[in-house]
Design a protein around this motif. Structure first.
Motif, PDB file in Angstrom:
ATOM      1  N   PRO A   1      -3.801  -5.560  -6.890  1.00 51.77           N
ATOM      2  CA  PRO A   1      -4.200  -4.988  -7.157  1.00 51.77           C
ATOM      3  C   PRO A   1      -5.280  -3.896  -6.308  1.00 51.77           C
ATOM      4  CG  PRO A   1      -4.648  -6.553  -8.055  1.00 51.77           C
ATOM      5  CD  PRO A   1      -3.736  -6.573  -7.344  1.00 51.77           C
ATOM      6  N   GLY A   2      -5.763  -3.185  -6.212  1.00 49.59           N
ATOM      7  CA  GLY A   2      -6.309  -1.614  -4.569  1.00 49.59           C
ATOM      8  C   GLY A   2      -5.663  -2.193  -3.495  1.00 49.59           C
ATOM      9  N   ASN A   3      -4.606  -2.317  -3.394  1.00 51.03           N
ATOM     10  CA  ASN A   3      -3.420  -2.239  -2.223  1.00 51.03           C
ATOM     11  C   ASN A   3      -1.985  -1.223  -2.643  1.00 51.03           C
ATOM     12  OD1 ASN A   3      -4.864  -4.361  -0.807  1.00 51.03           O
ATOM     13  ND2 ASN A   3      -3.664  -5.214  -1.024  1.00 51.03           N
TER      14      ASN A   3
END
Length: 119
Positions: free
Chosen positions: A41-43
């Motif tokens: 998540p977020g990467n």
């Protein structure tokens, strides 16, 4: 259209192991390479490991010595053996198969399997 389906993900404690598999809906020819990416998540999606038609392998520095990629030479799909898992390995893992078709390189992707490393 070829479809890839991953399996083997799940919840595991730190230090544990999982083996990911990738199944194809049909036999894929003219394969150049295959492997695994992951996305937390977020990467951004990042390469975990790949194996080429000659058996040469590439690993992300973060998984070297812990993960091993192999291939099923009959099914032409990759496996990923993951040992000594860490919380930072938590991500959705995607398999891919890269092939040349009419001189152009393209990839087939799976829909992803969740790997969660947590105590």
């Amino acid at each position: 259209q070829v479809q890839l389906v991953e399996s083997g993900g799940g919840l595991v404690q730190p230090g544990g192991s999982l083996r990911l598999s990738c199944a194809a809906s049909e036999n894929i020819r003219n394969i150049n390479d295959m492997g695994w990416y992951r996305q937390a998540p977020g990467n951004q999606r990042e390469l975990v490991a790949s194996i080429d038609s000659g058996g040469g392998t590439t690993y992300s520095d973060s998984v070297k010595g812990r993960f091993t990629i192999s291939r099923d030479n009959v099914k032409n799909t990759p496996y990923l053996q993951m040992n000594n898992l860490r919380p930072e390995d938590t991500a959705v893992y995607y398999c891919y198969v890269g092939r040349f078709l009419f001189g152009s390189y393209s990839r087939y992707w799976g829909q992803g399997t969740q790997v969660t490393v947590s105590s």
